[in-house]
Write an enzyme that holds these catalytic residues in place. Structure first.
Site, short mmCIF file in Angstrom:
data_model
loop_
_atom_site.label_atom_id
_atom_site.label_comp_id
_atom_site.label_asym_id
_atom_site.label_seq_id
_atom_site.Cartn_x
_atom_site.Cartn_y
_atom_site.Cartn_z
N SER A 65 1.46 2.38 -4.11
CA SER A 65 1.04 3.49 -3.25
C SER A 65 0.52 2.94 -1.93
O SER A 65 0.13 1.77 -1.84
CB SER A 65 -0.06 4.30 -3.93
OG SER A 65 -1.30 3.60 -3.90
N ASP A 66 0.52 3.80 -0.91
CA ASP A 66 -0.21 3.42 0.30
C ASP A 66 -1.71 3.62 0.02
O ASP A 66 -2.11 4.19 -0.99
CB ASP A 66 0.25 4.25 1.49
CG ASP A 66 0.10 3.50 2.80
OD1 ASP A 66 -0.76 2.59 2.87
OD2 ASP A 66 0.81 3.82 3.76
N TRP A 67 -2.52 3.15 0.94
CA TRP A 67 -3.97 3.09 0.76
C TRP A 67 -4.53 4.46 0.38
O TRP A 67 -4.51 5.40 1.18
CB TRP A 67 -4.59 2.59 2.07
CG TRP A 67 -6.05 2.30 2.02
CD1 TRP A 67 -7.05 3.22 2.05
CD2 TRP A 67 -6.68 1.02 1.99
NE1 TRP A 67 -8.27 2.59 2.03
CE2 TRP A 67 -8.08 1.23 2.00
CE3 TRP A 67 -6.21 -0.29 1.96
CZ2 TRP A 67 -9.00 0.19 1.98
CZ3 TRP A 67 -7.12 -1.33 1.95
CH2 TRP A 67 -8.50 -1.09 1.95
#
Length: 749
Positions: free
Chosen positions: A294-296
């Site tokens: 996932s992104d942050w």
């Protein structure tokens, strides 16, 4: 003093030497070992639910705000020892990385190694041009070499994985992250995606200088409405498949190890919970074997999107959609054990996610050498090597676009009597690093002022004035700048953006020159001296006044540590510019989104009032995709195709002769576009389907050949089936998306 043409000699040597291995055939899958799969299954059978979820959890170190040093907390040490973390991200440094790996390998129950990732976007310590600039080189070998050097330096600092390349197609320059990608075109974006994956990952993960690549952000992040970061993307399936997915498919075909899910939603479904893209397309259609991170905090943000009521529901939706590793927010580890135990999350789904993460760790060789890349000697020997710095200079020079050169003002003579270098960015060692510059340091940067002073003759007087400060406010410095300009024979005026104005969370509603810079340009122009405008920026800018009045304009983007030397090389003719715009420059923000491969309406622009056009500006961009000038001139002739009628599925050869009609040797970027004249659905007016950057000595000619395969002619028809429809096709070959020769052929059954 460097001799003219040194860049070409150097660059050729690099590609034949260091870069020779890059030309070798690339394995399309790194996961073919049945023995490794058995080892993974055996390891999974020994793991507790908590240890499995630990492999899917990524954490980051704590950086001290004052010292900049990273340290672990007692809680993080406990997590690592308990087998509850699979990855760390960020510039941790060798000491902290070594501590983490030592705990994971020697103190956790199963000794599973941690994989370390970082945002190595356009260089690690040797900073290259931002990706948008590199794409403008139209030189995939150069782009591949930059990624290879970045991987070599990053692995010398203990890293295994980079969160790059960003392959999002971006057609709205208000979006700050356009700087990180390859622009507006799916074909160019796909070629550059493949090149960067090859550069980062090399031929074989067993090579300790290779990084696992991560194609991001999956998918359609570049289509954020209004160019506002993190915003929604409401696009059709046709647009998704024809515009935004192709660079990701190219990365997967090249063997990319990981992908990153995006922040945006697509048609009401957040990308980090979008099973249709993450599983149905990525895994089922494309056969991707690696894992998705996932992104942050994008998993946690499913609550804010409004598709999850609780953290547990957000974690469940993301994992079952196809996000194997969660970055930072730690919901998998905290929320999912109970859901596995009560049967809400089937353990076989969890096992498959763990299998994908372990598969990459085995491929990288972490189980064979758990302290891989922990080598103090490499750190000392492989950072900022002379070859790396020289490559940064050469690639930066190949990425500069000459937008305008009225009356051949450029190149300047090195023995000009007096040069005035003016502008708030002229002596900057910070801005040329650009956004996401990893461990790049201002102390390594050559400013343009420094580059000019080194390039000119000993008799040339170089005057300098900032005009305004780096915040671009206040006109108190104008008087000094005007005085300096009045004393010069030629003015080099350096303006643009601060690096913080591009990149993540850096959307702009007005993309003209920020602050008082346009006023500075107008007043310097009014002095009456020849002016060369040098732009430093991370996105296309709206510069209609500048384009009309200033005689010479260079688009230099953010070029990295060798910025000053590279720009000076072009200013004084040591390098003949040949880069092209990878994205259109609008006349004003009212034209956005603007891209060359638009579709016609039923009322194309014309003389009649009731056609699709503006009242105040033309439909055309200020500078079109593919535009870029040279210090020489080229003519195209003898455009041919293999036949006027081609059977469906047969390859088509297109050839054209290009002649250098000027007095200087130079590169030309030969671009091939097609148009499917009539289809079951409307087709773009032009689509880039091939390009080649070729060197042609003055007075010489070269025949350039392209081979169009079925992929180049296919599209998604009225039934959303990818096919080639019989009918007429037009072919355009030239030096930009608006120039060149045209011919046609017919595809028959």
């Amino acid at each position: 003093m460097l001799k003219a043409g040194w860049h070409r000699v150097f660059f050729t040597c690099v590609l034949l030497g260091v870069g020779a291995a890059l030309a070798a055939s690339q394995p399309k899958s790194r996961y073919r070992d049945p023995d490794t799969e058995r080892k993974i299954d055996s390891l999974i059978s020994l793991m507790t639910i908590e240890e499995k979820l630990g492999q899917l959890s990524q954490h980051t170190g704590n950086r001290d705000a004052e010292t900049g040093k990273v340290a672990l907390t007692a809680q993080q040490r406990e997590l690592i020892e308990g087998g509850h973390t699979g990855s760390f991200l960020g510039g941790l440094g060798l000491e902290v990385s070594r501590e983490i790996q030592n705990i994971a390998v020697n103190k956790s129950r199963l000794g599973i190694p941690v994989i370390f990732g970082h945002d190595i976007i356009h260089g690690y310590r040797t900073i290259f041009p931002i990706p948008l600039a590199e794409a403008g080189s139209f030189d995939p070998e150069a782009v591949e070499l930059a990624a290879r050097i970045a991987a070599r330096e990053a692995t010398a600092m203990g890293l295994h994985w980079t969160f790059a390349p960003m392959v999002d197609i971006a057609r709205d320059p208000r979006w700050g992250r356009i700087a990180e990608g390859s622009g507006e075109d799916p074909y160019l974006g796909s070629v550059m995606a493949s090149a960067r994956v090859r550069g980062f990952q090399g031929k074989d993960y067993s090579d300790p200088t290779t990084l696992v690549a991560c194609a991001k952000h999956f998918v359609a992040y570049g289509a954020a409405e209004a160019g506002r970061d993190y915003n929604v993307a409401d696009i059709s399936e046709r647009t998704l498949r024809e515009v935004y997915l192709p660079p990701f498919k190219a990365a997967v075909d090249e063997g990319v190890g990981t992908l990153m899910s995006a922040f945006n939603e697509i048609g009401g479904i957040p990308a980090s919970a979008h099973r249709g893209t993450l599983t149905d397309i990525l895994r089922t259609e494309w056969g991707f074997k690696g894992f998705v991170v996932s992104d942050w905090t994008s998993v946690l943000e499913l609550l804010e999107h409004g598709i999850a009521a609780t953290p547990a529901e957000a974690a469940l939706k993301a994992l079952t959609a196809g996000v194997e590793m969660e970055m930072v927010s730690d919901l998998y580890r905290k929320e999912l054990p109970l859901l596995v135990r009560n049967g809400t999350l089937p353990e076989n789904v969890l096992n498959e996610a763990v299998r994908r993460v372990l598969r990459v760790k085995f491929a990288v060789g972490l189980f064979e050498d758990r302290f891989r890349n922990d080598d103090e000697q490499r750190h000392k020997k492989e950072i900022l090597l002379p070859d790396h710095v020289a490559s940064a200079r050469a690639i930066a020079g190949r990425s500069i676009v000459l937008l305008k050169n009225q009356s051949d003002l450029l190149p300047l003579k090195k023995d000009v009597k007096t040069i005035a270098v003016i502008g708030p960015l002229a002596d900057s060692r910070h801005e040329p690093l650009g956004p996401w510059h990893a461990e790049g340091r201002s102390q390594d940067v050559v400013s343009l002022l420094e580059g000019i002073r080194k390039a000119v003759s000993s008799k040339t007087k170089v005057l300098f004035s900032r005009g305004c400060d780096s915040t671009f406010v206040g006109t108190s410095g104008f008087a000094e700048a005007l005085r300096v300009a009045g004393q010069a024979d030629v003015v080099v005026l350096v303006v643009g953006e601060r690096l913080e104005m591009s990149g993540e969370a850096a959307s702009r509603s007005d993309i003209g020159l920020p602050g008082v810079q346009l006023d500075l340009v107008k007043q310097i122009h009014a002095v009456g001296k020849p002016v060369v405008l040098v732009l430093m920026n991370g996105r296309p800018l709206t510069i209609p006044w500048e384009a009309e009045h200033v005689p010479a304009i260079l688009e230099t983007w953010f070029l990295g540590i060798q910025s000053g030397n590279a720009i000076a090389d072009v200013l004084f003719g040591d390098v003949n510019p040949a880069a092209r715009l990878p994205v259109s420059f609008p006349r004003n923000v009212g034209q956005i989104p603007i891209h060359y491969d638009h579709r016609n309406t039923g009322r194309p622009p014309g003389d009649s009032k009731y056609t699709s056009k503006y009242l105040d500006v033309p439909n055309s961009p200020l500078f079109p995709f593919g535009h870029g000038l040279s210090y020489t001139t080229f003519e195209y002739e003898n455009l041919k195709v293999t036949g006027t009628k081609i059977k469906r599925g047969e390859p088509i050869e297109v050839s054209v002769t290009v002649k250098n009609t000027g007095r200087r040797d130079g590169d030309e970027v030969v671009q091939l576009y097609i148009r499917d004249v009539v289809g079951s659905v409307t087709r773009p007016v032009k689509q880039l389907k091939g390009f080649e950057r070729v060197f042609i000595p003055a007075g010489m000619s070269k025949t350039v050949k392209f081979k169009l395969t079925g992929d180049a002619l296919s599209f998604y028809d009225i039934n959303m089936k990818n096919t080639i429809e019989p009918g007429m096709f037009k072919v355009f070959v030239g030096g930009s998306s608006v120039d060149g020769l045209a011919t046609e052929f017919e595809v028959v059954n």
